[in-house]
Design an enzyme around this catalytic site. Structure first.
Site, PDB file in Angstrom:
ATOM      1  CB  CYS A  35       3.052  38.254 112.019  1.00 16.96           C
ATOM      2  SG  CYS A  35       2.395  37.605 113.585  1.00 16.96           S
ATOM      3  CG  ASP A  89       3.185  36.021 107.176  1.00 16.59           C
ATOM      4  OD1 ASP A  89       3.872  35.027 107.420  1.00 16.59           O
ATOM      5  OD2 ASP A  89       2.595  36.677 108.056  1.00 16.59           O
ATOM      6  CG  HIS A  93      -1.542  33.855 106.617  1.00 16.59           C
ATOM      7  ND1 HIS A  93      -1.023  33.870 107.901  1.00 16.59           N
ATOM      8  CD2 HIS A  93      -0.502  33.591 105.805  1.00 16.59           C
ATOM      9  CE1 HIS A  93       0.278  33.644 107.846  1.00 16.59           C
ATOM     10  NE2 HIS A  93       0.628  33.473 106.587  1.00 16.59           N
ATOM     11  CD  GLU A  94      -6.252  32.357 108.953  1.00 15.82           C
ATOM     12  OE1 GLU A  94      -6.049  31.232 109.432  1.00 15.82           O
ATOM     13  OE2 GLU A  94      -5.539  33.348 109.245  1.00 15.82           O
ATOM     14  N   GLY A 154       7.482  27.284 109.343  1.00 16.75           N
ATOM     15  CA  GLY A 154       7.416  26.210 110.319  1.00 16.75           C
ATOM     16  C   GLY A 154       6.825  24.926 109.769  1.00 16.75           C
TER      17      GLY A 154
END
Length: 273
Positions: free
Chosen positions: A180, A187, A219-220, A249
């Site tokens: 992140c 991730d 992520h994108e 989450g």
């Protein structure tokens, strides 16, 4: 304050259980795309929701699962922690039915992201088909070939265009790990790459994917980087990159960037999701 000026990400959060669209935050796609030489806005981002709950008109709790589809052409992405907090704010709020919940989410995200967002919700008992885990017949490239990894810094130069036969094939890897950009939390994702063009060297591709291991990016952004680098450096005719990130989450994120017809949002889940 973090570099993205996000109120909640990386901060102690107060969990609200009364509907509050003000919790939503967005991130511009433009800065990450500025360095690209090719258009990376072809595709969509699919978000799967596993922990949606609210009260019906009789104040009885209901639980649901859902999917959100955001076009890659949108100017913004929704920050994932803010989405989690926003959906959590439905917990003690009364809605007439699941259709009303979908209408509210569609409106709020569309307004935030300045695009048309598709929202599909199911009662948990009706979600099995949409959330089914499907096996993949793609070629796994996660092999122990004896090469040494001496750097985990993102390195597109690992992708080298070579002479070879023209093929169409689908490759997959479970080794994508990113960080992140705000909290540095890891991730994890599985990646599916379908392409047409001169055959890609599988070991070069694997080394490239491993080079994301300490890379910080949403992520994108990471998926767009992979799509861009495959197209730009290897001069492939067509490329599709799908990343299946594991849940955080109660939400998993699945960005798709593709030159193929990738309009159907119902991606199968992977085992890790």
């Amino acid at each position: 304050m973090n570099a993205y000026a996000l109120k909640e990400l990386g901060s102690h959060s107060v969990y609200m259980d009364e509907y509050n669209p003000g919790l939503l935050e967005k991130v511009s796609r433009a800065p990450a795309r500025a360095a690209f030489r090719l258009d990376t806005s072809r595709g969509y981002d699919l978000w799967r929701l596993y922990e949606l709950t609210y009260l019906n008109r009789l104040a009885i709790p209901e639980v649901a699962m859902g999917m959100l589809t955001v076009p890659a052409s949108s100017p913004f992405i929704v920050e994932s922690k803010s989405l989690k907090l926003y959906l959590g704010s439905f917990t003690q709020t009364r809605f007439e039915n699941l259709s009303e919940v979908a209408e509210v989410i569609t409106h709020d995200l569309g307004q935030l992201l300045e695009c048309d967002v598709k929202v599909s919700l199911w009662d948990v008992e009706d979600a099995a088909e949409a959330f089914a885990i499907a096996p993949s017949d793609a070629t796994l490239i996660d092999v122990n070939a004896g090469f040494v990894i001496d750097s985990y810094d993102l390195n597109p130069e690992l992708l080298i265009k070579k002479d070879g036969p023209r093929v169409e094939e689908t490759l997959r890897s479970n080794l994508l790990r990113t960080l992140c950009p705000v909290t540095s939390q890891p991730d994890h994702a599985s990646v599916l790459i379908h392409y047409q063009g001169v055959q890609v060297n599988h070991l070069d591709l694997l080394r490239y994917l491993i080079s994301f291991r300490q890379h910080q990016g949403f992520h994108e952004q990471c998926v767009e980087q992979i799509y861009h680098d495959l197209k730009f450096r290897l001069k492939l005719d067509k490329v599709s990159v799908k990343a299946f990130f594991t849940r955080r989450g109660g939400i998993d994120i699945n960005p798709v960037r593709s030159d193929f017809d990738e309009t159907h949002p119902a991606l199968p889940r992977t085992l890790r999701q």
